[in-house]
Design a protein around this motif. Structure first.
Motif, PDB file in Angstrom:
ATOM      1  N   TRP A 164       0.702  -1.128  -0.087  1.00 17.30           N
ATOM      2  CA  TRP A 164       0.121  -0.088   0.079  1.00 17.30           C
ATOM      3  C   TRP A 164       0.790   1.266  -0.077  1.00 17.30           C
ATOM      4  N   TRP A 165       1.815   1.416   0.704  1.00 18.71           N
ATOM      5  CA  TRP A 165       2.909   2.474   1.159  1.00 18.71           C
ATOM      6  C   TRP A 165       3.584   2.603  -0.589  1.00 18.71           C
ATOM      7  N   GLN A 166       4.003   1.603  -1.052  1.00 20.42           N
ATOM      8  CA  GLN A 166       4.691   1.634  -2.354  1.00 20.42           C
ATOM      9  C   GLN A 166       3.517   2.343  -3.527  1.00 20.42           C
ATOM     10  N   ARG A 167       2.407   1.667  -3.548  1.00 24.52           N
ATOM     11  CA  ARG A 167       1.324   1.963  -4.526  1.00 24.52           C
ATOM     12  C   ARG A 167       0.870   3.371  -4.263  1.00 24.52           C
ATOM     13  N   ASN A 168       0.684   3.936  -3.288  1.00 24.30           N
ATOM     14  CA  ASN A 168      -0.153   5.072  -3.065  1.00 24.30           C
ATOM     15  C   ASN A 168       0.403   6.239  -2.230  1.00 24.30           C
TER      16      ASN A 168
END
Length: 255
Positions: free
Chosen positions: A4-8
């Motif tokens: 989630w951190w990487q994508r958003n």
């Protein structure tokens, strides 16, 4: 969590925005703690003076904002320089908006009733930046699946609807409801459907030939302000400190 951190956050380039918002809020809170200690005569802190001139912290705030802003423009937002510039910008913005009322009134109203506008400006700014940070629009995110596109499209449509309702609430003279309504859908809906405040653009446009509606709107605004003035002032005092009492003016003009 890592995905989630990487994508958003990382992939859309939102890390500088997160750093700026964090620096903004922390700087405001730390500044308010220090100024309240100075006001109470506690701790090792004191007002900064140069040649008898009181240097307000809006001055270093402007410097940090300028340095951080130009640094962010000149640097890569994914690099260390971009992150550092974002932190400087957030710190500067926190210092500047902490004295927003001083800039607005061109007077040292920090601990006066008018100084509450600084707290309101900081809270509203943090809410708006938080909205930008929390928005999961697919801009900057590559290789989205069909399910992700549909999900993000639904969120984008929902945000657009909330924004429209918030614009209606704003036209009805409900600025705080409009801002927080962009984040909380129910708040936007309530602000859009309830009566407009007297003197608002909506009331001037639609209540001109409706005297009963104008009367109801005036009465509702009176009861609303009477009910929520106390809790709102208590929250502002908790965040920014209680303002100094207004000086008593004698009938003959003395005092």
């Amino acid at each position: 969590m890592g995905h989630w951190w990487q994508r958003n956050i990382l992939e859309p380039g939102k890390l500088p925005l997160l750093l700026a918002l964090t620096a903004f809020v922390l700087t405001f809170l730390v500044t308010r703690v220090i100024t309240r200690l100075i006001r109470a005569g506690k701790g090792p802190f004191g007002n900064v003076r140069a040649g008898g001139l009181h240097i307000h912290h809006v001055v270093p705030g402007v410097v940090l904002t300028v340095v951080g802003g130009f640094g962010a423009v000149a640097s890569d937002r994914h690099g260390v320089a971009g992150a550092g510039s974002a932190v400087l910008f957030g710190m500067g913005a926190g210092l500047v908006l902490d004295e927003f009322a001083l800039i607005l009134h061109l007077d040292d109203v920090y601990w006066s009733e008018e100084g509450r506008k600084s707290v309101e400006a900081v809270v509203l700014t943090a809410a708006l930046v938080g909205l930008l940070l929390a928005g999961f629009a697919p801009f900057g995110v590559n290789d989205l699946s069909q399910q992700e596109l549909q999900s993000r499209g639904t969120v984008a449509a929902s945000i657009a609807g909330n924004f429209l309702l918030s614009l209606i609430a704003l036209s009805k003279g409900k600025a705080r409801t409009a801002v927080f309504g962009v984040i909380v859908p129910l708040v936007a809906l309530v602000g859009a459907v309830r009566l407009a405040r007297p003197g608002s653009p909506w009331a001037r446009r639609f209540y001109v030939h409706r005297p009963r509606t104008r009367a109801r709107a005036t009465l509702r605004a009176y009861h609303h302000d009477r009910r929520w003035a106390g809790p709102r002032r208590a929250l502002q005092d908790l965040i920014g400190g209680k303002p100094d009492p207004r000086p008593v003016r004698l009938p003959d003009g003395r005092g």
